[in-house]
Design a protein around this motif. Structure first.
Motif, PDB file in Angstrom:
ATOM      1  N   GLY A 141     -11.324 -26.018 -12.505  1.00 15.64           N
ATOM      2  CA  GLY A 141     -11.418 -24.935 -13.482  1.00 15.64           C
ATOM      3  C   GLY A 141     -12.146 -23.708 -12.987  1.00 15.64           C
ATOM      4  N   TYR A 142     -11.907 -23.318 -11.732  1.00 15.68           N
ATOM      5  CA  TYR A 142     -12.656 -22.159 -11.209  1.00 15.68           C
ATOM      6  C   TYR A 142     -12.001 -20.835 -11.596  1.00 15.68           C
ATOM      7  N   PRO A 143     -12.765 -19.734 -11.560  1.00 15.07           N
ATOM      8  CA  PRO A 143     -12.223 -18.430 -11.973  1.00 15.07           C
ATOM      9  C   PRO A 143     -11.204 -17.873 -10.980  1.00 15.07           C
ATOM     10  N   VAL A 144     -10.319 -17.027 -11.517  1.00 11.45           N
ATOM     11  CA  VAL A 144      -9.261 -16.420 -10.696  1.00 11.45           C
ATOM     12  C   VAL A 144      -9.260 -14.910 -10.931  1.00 11.45           C
ATOM     13  N   LEU A 173     -13.877 -19.618  -6.386  1.00  5.64           N
ATOM     14  CA  LEU A 173     -13.235 -18.406  -6.916  1.00  5.64           C
ATOM     15  C   LEU A 173     -11.971 -18.175  -6.099  1.00  5.64           C
ATOM     16  N   ALA A 174     -10.847 -17.852  -6.778  1.00  7.48           N
ATOM     17  CA  ALA A 174      -9.619 -17.532  -6.049  1.00  7.48           C
ATOM     18  C   ALA A 174      -9.252 -16.082  -6.324  1.00  7.48           C
ATOM     19  N   VAL A 175      -8.925 -15.336  -5.248  1.00 14.36           N
ATOM     20  CA  VAL A 175      -8.447 -13.955  -5.377  1.00 14.36           C
ATOM     21  C   VAL A 175      -6.982 -13.992  -4.960  1.00 14.36           C
ATOM     22  N   LEU A 176      -6.047 -13.732  -5.915  1.00 10.72           N
ATOM     23  CA  LEU A 176      -4.626 -13.947  -5.652  1.00 10.72           C
ATOM     24  C   LEU A 176      -3.814 -12.656  -5.748  1.00 10.72           C
ATOM     25  N   ASP A 177      -2.804 -12.564  -4.873  1.00 14.82           N
ATOM     26  CA  ASP A 177      -1.787 -11.533  -5.008  1.00 14.82           C
ATOM     27  C   ASP A 177      -0.732 -12.081  -5.969  1.00 14.82           C
ATOM     28  N   VAL A 178       0.011 -11.185  -6.665  1.00  9.99           N
ATOM     29  CA  VAL A 178       1.023 -11.693  -7.598  1.00  9.99           C
ATOM     30  C   VAL A 178       2.307 -12.031  -6.855  1.00  9.99           C
ATOM     31  N   ARG A 213     -21.127 -14.297 -11.413  1.00 11.37           N
ATOM     32  CA  ARG A 213     -22.361 -14.409 -12.189  1.00 11.37           C
ATOM     33  C   ARG A 213     -22.066 -15.016 -13.555  1.00 11.37           C
ATOM     34  N   ARG A 214     -20.936 -14.607 -14.145  1.00 11.76           N
ATOM     35  CA  ARG A 214     -20.559 -15.171 -15.449  1.00 11.76           C
ATOM     36  C   ARG A 214     -20.285 -16.659 -15.336  1.00 11.76           C
ATOM     37  N   SER A 215     -19.614 -17.036 -14.222  1.00  8.84           N
ATOM     38  CA  SER A 215     -19.155 -18.423 -14.112  1.00  8.84           C
ATOM     39  C   SER A 215     -20.247 -19.364 -13.612  1.00  8.84           C
ATOM     40  N   TYR A 216     -21.101 -18.867 -12.728  1.00  8.50           N
ATOM     41  CA  TYR A 216     -22.125 -19.742 -12.144  1.00  8.50           C
ATOM     42  C   TYR A 216     -23.485 -19.123 -12.376  1.00  8.50           C
TER      43      TYR A 216
END
Lengths: 240, 475
Positions: free
Chosen positions: A80-83, A56-61, A125-128
């Motif tokens: 293809g991991y969630p962001v 999972l990546a948590v990104l600033d814009v 939870r949705r992704s894994y």
């Protein structure tokens, strides 16, 4: 929390403010997440992603050497991991751009620690999906993978398997994603019949009645699928 | 353009009318003069009278005294020529010596048409002869060869009318030729003046008779344009400034909120310390709302927020906001009553869904913020004819009548251009008003029947507008 199996997922945090990174790390650690890597620039983030292989990546814009939107596209090429975007850019256009590019969620600063944790957990939870995706209700369980309800009569060990129709599945899935919270009539109609679902309220009521017949021990006195008059429905799940 | 045509019509009309009037006046004056100046100017008649008045006594011809004196007054002389002898048988006393006393037929023909020795002569017939009156030489002028083509006389009325028409046309042509230059230079100026109020840049060619006027119009347009651009720039700068501040404040506020939120749930701290952290979190939340509202309000105020109107179901929008609040209100201190009639499933409006959610959310948040002790909130969507109303009311502390009046009418400090400190009511309500106004609706703040505060939003239904009562074409 029921997402213990999610706590070991690898999370990459990218923000140019070191203090903010420290804070998010402390919030995540307090919640039990232990595999966390941070980066302050696009360059560092790409290097960290290659080595760390985040889930999972948590990104600033806004990053010093580029935009988070571009970073997401580059990261997506690797895996293809969630962001999730965590940014001070609160404009609707920015949100739409983020979602349009395929972001899984968009959190605008400032945020409450609880809010961030809930969103991250929901994405994970949705992704894994865990080993056992059964949703436990009072007196029954929903198996979304097999689209069936397993109902346990009093004193019986083996349950009775009742299959769900596609619409019942969609409606229950929408309720289950927001378990414990009210989901509006409109949101449920949209989940079952798509965009602009005008005039399906009566059909929805019919489907709810049939779902109750499958999941409730006494459908006329429901305990799991509760009606909130005029507003919507709420699915009450049992703690695991 | 219409005004120019009107102008031409008016002036040509006035011109033609004055010509006709002038002509008529001339005729009248002429007639009056001719009739008035020479009351005794009918020598042919006088000659007839004399012929009739002349009497044969058996010995001589005599003219009654009164007729004789009339001839004397006009200085005329008279003779009577006998048919048989062609000799003068009677004459007045003052007969000039050069007048012959015997006439041949050709003499008579000449004197009838013209003169005897320069004296203008007029004849009156009798059975037995001809009376001839002669007037002083400078008394009359006789047209001796008068005769017209018969066709000309027969067609005279038509001819007169044609001549008049040709004259009118000529006058019109002369007028147009004289004014063509003026009209040509007026046209662009009129166009320019008409475009000025629309805020468009105007440029009129600075040539022709009215070039000075054109120049002034161009200058006015330039001033207006530069003022408009400056104002727009200033507004953009202000909105950008607010957007910038609200952006920059978000990251530091994140840290305040984040750590305070953690501390509020930290089991190692004392109850008192956790309570303090919770207050910091709550106040940070307020600041967050304030920033969001401030930013959107400034954008709406300076027309920088795009309003994407789409056909939406108002019931669904409000229902979602209500449910979001119920889902958040974990300790149930602010229960929300959904008072919308069950029969009303759809209430279609042209709306920007996100903005309307924000407006209704602000109203519910307002009830919560002003009632620390908790309150019950009542939300209702209703359809009435061409409009849809959303009412958010509570049974909390409410507001005084004076305060309500202020909330409804006094400008918020953000949009107030006077120096006063007496307008610091909630930014949230300003935002609601702005959003509803951007949808062509109205906001009414009042007392709730449940004892607290109440706000009623009225929006036009899909396909209608509140101002113009009729239907508008659907987008």
């Amino acid at each position: 929390m029921d997402g213990e199996y999610l706590k070991s997922r690898r999370i990459l945090l990218v923000d140019d403010e070191q203090e903010l990174l420290d804070m998010v790390v402390s919030i995540l650690k307090a919640e039990g997440y232990c595999n966390i890597r941070t980066a302050g620039t696009v360059r560092d983030a790409l290097a960290a992603a290659a080595a760390f292989r985040p889930e999972l990546a948590v990104l600033d814009v806004m990053l010093p050497d580029g935009s988070g939107f571009e970073l997401m596209e580059q990261l997506r090429r690797e895996g293809g991991y969630p962001v999730l975007f965590l940014t001070a850019r609160g404009e609707d256009e920015d949100k739409f751009k983020g979602f349009g590019l395929g972001a899984d969620d968009y959190v605008v600063k400032p945020f409450l620690p609880r809010e961030l944790i809930l969103r991250i957990t929901a994405i994970l939870r949705r992704s894994y999906k865990g080993e056992n995706p059964l949703v436990k209700l009072r007196g029954s369980e929903i198996d979304f993978d097999r689209a069936e309800v397993v109902r346990y009569a009093k004193g019986m060990k083996d349950g009775e398997h009742i299959s769900l129709t596609a619409k019942e599945h969609d409606i229950l899935a929408a309720l289950c994603r927001n378990a414990g919270r009210i989901v509006t009539i409109d949101a449920l109609c949209e989940a079952a019949w798509g965009d602009n679902p005008f005039g399906y309220e009566n059909s929805l009521m019919a489907h709810i009645r049939r779902i109750r017949e499958k999941i409730e021990a006494d459908p006329s006195h429901p305990v799991s699928l509760i009606t909130v008059k005029g507003l919507g429905y709420k699915l009450v799940t049992e703690e695991r | 353009m219409k005004s120019i045509l009107r102008l031409i019509r008016r002036y040509v009309g006035i011109l033609l009318l004055s010509c006709v009037l002038l002509l008529a006046l001339n005729f009248i004056v002429l007639a009056v003069l001719v009739a008035g100046l020479t009351p005794n100017s009918h020598p042919w008649t006088t000659a007839e009278e004399v012929a009739n008045a002349l009497q044969w006594t058996g010995e001589a011809y005599i003219l009654p005294e009164e007729v004789l004196s009339e001839l004397d007054e006009s200085g005329a002389w008279g003779i009577f020529i006998d048919n048989d002898t062609e000799q003068v048988r009677w004459m007045t006393e003052e007969l000039p010596e050069s007048i012959p006393l015997s006439y041949t037929v050709s003499d008579i023909a000449r004197l009838t048409r013209g003169y005897i020795d320069g004296y203008p002569t007029f004849t009156g017939e009798r059975e037995d002869g001809l009376v001839v009156l002669g007037y002083p030489r400078d008394r009359f002028w006789k047209h001796m060869w008068a005769s017209w083509d018969y066709g000309f006389i027969a067609n005279l009325p038509g001819t007169v009318l044609t001549v008049l028409a040709v004259n009118a046309a000529l006058i019109f042509l002369i007028y147009m030729a004289a004014n063509a230059g003026l009209l040509k230079s007026i046209k662009p100026i009129v166009n320019g003046i008409q475009s000025l109020p629309q805020g468009e840049p105007v440029h009129v060619r600075e040539k022709g008779l009215l070039s000075e006027l054109a120049q002034k119009i161009n200058q006015t347009s330039e001033i207006l344009q530069s003022q408009y651009i400056q104002l727009r720039r200033k507004e953009t700068a202000r909105a950008n400034w607010i957007a910038g501040v609200s952006h920059d404040i978000r990251t530091p506020l994140s840290m305040v909120m984040g750590y305070a939120g953690q501390l509020a749930e930290d089991a190692h701290l004392t109850e008192e310390e956790r309570r303090k952290a919770a207050v910091i979190t709550k106040q940070s939340r307020r600041m967050q709302n304030l920033i969001n509202d401030l930013n959107l309000a400034s954008k709406l105020e300076y027309n920088m927020q795009p309003v994407n109107l789409q056909k939406e179901n108002m019931v669904a929008i409000v229902r979602q906001v209500v449910v979001d609040f119920i889902n958040m209100d974990l300790d149930d201190r602010y229960p929300i009553e959904w008072e919308t009639k069950e029969a009303l499933a759809i209430c279609q409006v042209d709306a920007d869904r996100n903005l309307l959610r924000r407006a209704v959310g602000n109203l519910i948040q307002n009830c919560i913020s002003h009632n620390e002790q908790g309150c019950r909130i009542y939300v209702r969507v209703a359809a009435a004819g061409e409009s849809c109303t959303v009412t958010v009311a509570d049974d909390g502390v409410g507001a005084e009548a004076g305060q309500l009046e202020k909330l409804n009418n006094a400008p918020h400090y953000m949009v107030c251009d006077e120096n006063t400190t007496d307008q610091r009511h909630g930014l949230g309500l300003l935002l609601v008003k702005q959003i509803i106004a951007a949808h062509g609706g109205t906001t009414l703040i009042g007392q709730s029947p449940y004892g607290g505060f109440s706000v009623e939003l009225t929006l036009p239904m899909h396909g209608f507008s509140l101002q113009g009562m009729g239907a508008v074409t659907a987008q």
